[in-house]
Design an enzyme around this catalytic site. Structure first.
Site, PDB file in Angstrom:
ATOM      1  N   HIS A  61       0.733  -1.097   0.094  1.00  0.00           N
ATOM      2  CA  HIS A  61      -0.125  -0.039   0.037  1.00  0.00           C
ATOM      3  C   HIS A  61       0.874   1.250   0.008  1.00  0.00           C
ATOM      4  O   HIS A  61       2.209   1.117   0.146  1.00  0.00           O
ATOM      5  CB  HIS A  61      -0.945   0.128   1.307  1.00  0.00           C
ATOM      6  CG  HIS A  61      -0.412  -0.003   2.456  1.00  0.00           C
ATOM      7  ND1 HIS A  61       0.529  -0.910   3.230  1.00  0.00           N
ATOM      8  CD2 HIS A  61      -0.100   1.395   3.424  1.00  0.00           C
ATOM      9  CE1 HIS A  61       0.726  -0.545   4.082  1.00  0.00           C
ATOM     10  NE2 HIS A  61       0.650   0.924   4.609  1.00  0.00           N
ATOM     11  N   HIS A  63       1.357   4.007   2.009  1.00  0.00           N
ATOM     12  CA  HIS A  63       1.751   4.982   3.129  1.00  0.00           C
ATOM     13  C   HIS A  63       3.115   4.853   2.967  1.00  0.00           C
ATOM     14  O   HIS A  63       3.861   4.088   2.658  1.00  0.00           O
ATOM     15  CB  HIS A  63       1.084   4.275   4.461  1.00  0.00           C
ATOM     16  CG  HIS A  63      -0.197   4.586   4.781  1.00  0.00           C
ATOM     17  ND1 HIS A  63      -1.020   3.849   5.633  1.00  0.00           N
ATOM     18  CD2 HIS A  63      -0.755   5.494   4.296  1.00  0.00           C
ATOM     19  CE1 HIS A  63      -2.265   4.229   5.536  1.00  0.00           C
ATOM     20  NE2 HIS A  63      -2.293   5.331   4.843  1.00  0.00           N
ATOM     21  N   ASP A  65       6.029   4.549   4.747  1.00  0.00           N
ATOM     22  CA  ASP A  65       6.946   3.911   5.283  1.00  0.00           C
ATOM     23  C   ASP A  65       7.000   2.512   4.602  1.00  0.00           C
ATOM     24  O   ASP A  65       7.898   1.501   4.974  1.00  0.00           O
ATOM     25  CB  ASP A  65       6.582   3.427   6.861  1.00  0.00           C
ATOM     26  CG  ASP A  65       5.109   3.057   7.101  1.00  0.00           C
ATOM     27  OD1 ASP A  65       4.126   3.295   6.307  1.00  0.00           O
ATOM     28  OD2 ASP A  65       4.906   2.343   8.115  1.00  0.00           O
ATOM     29  N   HIS A  66       6.123   2.400   3.484  1.00  0.00           N
ATOM     30  CA  HIS A  66       6.268   1.094   2.779  1.00  0.00           C
ATOM     31  C   HIS A  66       6.820   1.402   1.386  1.00  0.00           C
ATOM     32  O   HIS A  66       6.937   0.153   0.460  1.00  0.00           O
ATOM     33  CB  HIS A  66       4.827   0.498   2.932  1.00  0.00           C
ATOM     34  CG  HIS A  66       4.477  -0.084   4.164  1.00  0.00           C
ATOM     35  ND1 HIS A  66       4.653  -1.461   4.401  1.00  0.00           N
ATOM     36  CD2 HIS A  66       4.020   0.389   5.110  1.00  0.00           C
ATOM     37  CE1 HIS A  66       4.082  -1.769   5.783  1.00  0.00           C
ATOM     38  NE2 HIS A  66       3.457  -0.498   6.129  1.00  0.00           N
ATOM     39  N   HIS A 137      -7.165  -1.681   5.363  1.00  0.00           N
ATOM     40  CA  HIS A 137      -6.216  -0.711   5.878  1.00  0.00           C
ATOM     41  C   HIS A 137      -6.799   0.741   5.801  1.00  0.00           C
ATOM     42  O   HIS A 137      -6.008   1.697   5.989  1.00  0.00           O
ATOM     43  CB  HIS A 137      -4.798  -1.000   5.417  1.00  0.00           C
ATOM     44  CG  HIS A 137      -3.760   0.130   6.092  1.00  0.00           C
ATOM     45  ND1 HIS A 137      -3.628  -0.157   7.608  1.00  0.00           N
ATOM     46  CD2 HIS A 137      -2.841   0.579   5.886  1.00  0.00           C
ATOM     47  CE1 HIS A 137      -2.533   0.483   7.755  1.00  0.00           C
ATOM     48  NE2 HIS A 137      -1.989   1.181   7.056  1.00  0.00           N
ATOM     49  N   ASP A 207       0.032  -3.960   5.994  1.00  0.00           N
ATOM     50  CA  ASP A 207      -0.515  -3.178   7.196  1.00  0.00           C
ATOM     51  C   ASP A 207      -2.083  -3.796   6.964  1.00  0.00           C
ATOM     52  O   ASP A 207      -2.674  -3.460   5.911  1.00  0.00           O
ATOM     53  CB  ASP A 207      -0.399  -1.939   7.124  1.00  0.00           C
ATOM     54  CG  ASP A 207       0.821  -1.520   7.716  1.00  0.00           C
ATOM     55  OD1 ASP A 207       1.793  -2.220   7.926  1.00  0.00           O
ATOM     56  OD2 ASP A 207       1.033  -0.266   7.901  1.00  0.00           O
ATOM     57  N   HIS A 263       6.231  -5.162  12.071  1.00  0.00           N
ATOM     58  CA  HIS A 263       5.814  -3.985  11.937  1.00  0.00           C
ATOM     59  C   HIS A 263       5.422  -3.429  13.434  1.00  0.00           C
ATOM     60  O   HIS A 263       4.603  -2.671  13.576  1.00  0.00           O
ATOM     61  CB  HIS A 263       4.471  -3.686  11.337  1.00  0.00           C
ATOM     62  CG  HIS A 263       4.207  -2.382  10.783  1.00  0.00           C
ATOM     63  ND1 HIS A 263       3.273  -1.498  11.510  1.00  0.00           N
ATOM     64  CD2 HIS A 263       4.575  -1.688   9.406  1.00  0.00           C
ATOM     65  CE1 HIS A 263       3.194  -0.522  10.717  1.00  0.00           C
ATOM     66  NE2 HIS A 263       3.818  -0.527   9.831  1.00  0.00           N
TER      67      HIS A 263
END
EC number: 3.1.26.11
Length: 311
Positions: A61, A63, A65-66, A137, A207, A263
């Site tokens: 996805h 976001h 941090d990914h 998510h 996530d 995570h």
């Protein structure tokens, strides 16, 4: 042999102890990346993994941090004069975000980048498949399954003797064609081999809050890498994340062989997190640190840390 290399294991933001999510699967010389949080290129360099061996990247996805490590990774590939195409897979809006990324600076990759915007699909690549499944998510998000193809059973000496077969080119022909004619008889591969051996199955959720599709796709997995950001439900607030207890319950219901809790929120120390997991989990589990490697050999997992190997 399959290796699962944890390049980044923390959630939300990096700190001195751990980087944000990135997982490398090494299989038959190929490196497959799942998520590329900021700093992934540096983590790969530390782990002595060449970006030139990466052909496929699967993003769960968008976001930060990914996926924020993607630009640096692509630029490094370009500086190293990459020629092979790179395939990037992800949920809805993947094409838009990758295009924005590539238009954000004064460089253009000298190799082809193929962007695949997918839903729930089953992708076939030689000796393995990648399945994607929807998770919960709050934004378009996917989990992924790496599934090695099942392997033929071992040749049975007593059956080979019964049919007058011996080691050599004839067995290679039988394996390739599935059946042969020998001494006036039709011999099928299954006539002289034992039960088929299941290929390894690894599931990564990205996530998500707890959801039934994760349990469904993780059924009987050899390894489930499940996000477990928080220790307690009250810590989660309104975010779409999973607690340690919930991840353990999903792993138990899915009958997975090993659970990797992933995570972890930066607020928790490793010891605090481990203590809670031991209290709540009644399934085999690990809490990987950055540069931990899980190796699947002879039907079981072995874990080591790359940095400790090199000391």
């Amino acid at each position: 042999m399959l290796e699962v290399i944890f390049l980044g294991t923390g959630g939300i933001m990096p700190n001195r102890e751990r980087n944000v999510p990135a997982i490398a699967l090494r299989y038959k010389g190929e490196i497959i990346l799942f998520d590329v949080g900021e700093g992934t290129m540096r983590q790969m360099s530390t782990a002595k993994l060449s970006p030139m061996k990466v052909e496929k990247i699967f993003i769960t996805h968008f976001h930060g941090d990914h996926y924020l490590g993607l630009a640096a990774l692509i630029q490094t590939m370009n500086l190293w004069n990459r020629e092979k195409p790179l395939h990037i897979y992800g949920p809805k809006y993947t094409f838009r975000f990758i295009q924005n990324f590539l238009n954000s600076g004064f460089f253009r990759p000298g190799f082809d980048i193929h962007v695949h915007e997918i839903g729930e699909v089953r992708l076939k690549f030689g000796d393995y498949e990648i399945w994607s499944f929807k998770v919960e998510h709050g934004i378009p998000a996917l989990g992924y399954v790496f599934k090695e193809k099942d392997k033929r059973g071992k040749f049975l000496p007593e059956k080979l003797a019964e049919y007058g077969l011996s080691e050599g080119p004839i067995l290679g022909k039988l394996e390739k064609q599935g059946q042969i004619e020998w001494n006036g008889r039709i011999i099928r591969l299954e006539d002289v081999t034992g039960p088929r051996r299941k290929g390894v199955k690894v599931v990564y959720t990205g996530d998500t809050e707890p959801c039934e599709r994760t349990r469904l796709f993780a059924e009987n997995a050899d390894l489930l890498i499940h996000e477990a950001t928080y220790l307690r439900p009250e810590d989660r607030g309104d975010s779409y994340h999973t607690t340690v207890g919930e991840a353990c319950e999903i792993a138990k219901k899915a009958k997975v062989k090993l659970l990797a809790l992933f995570h972890r929120a930066f607020r928790y120390t490793y010891d605090e997190y481990m203590a809670k997991a031991r209290e709540l989990c009644d399934v085999p589990f690990v809490i990987p640190k950055d540069f931990d490697v899980l190796t699947f050999k002879s039907g079981r997992w072995e874990m080591r840390n790359l940095l400790e190997d090199w000391q």
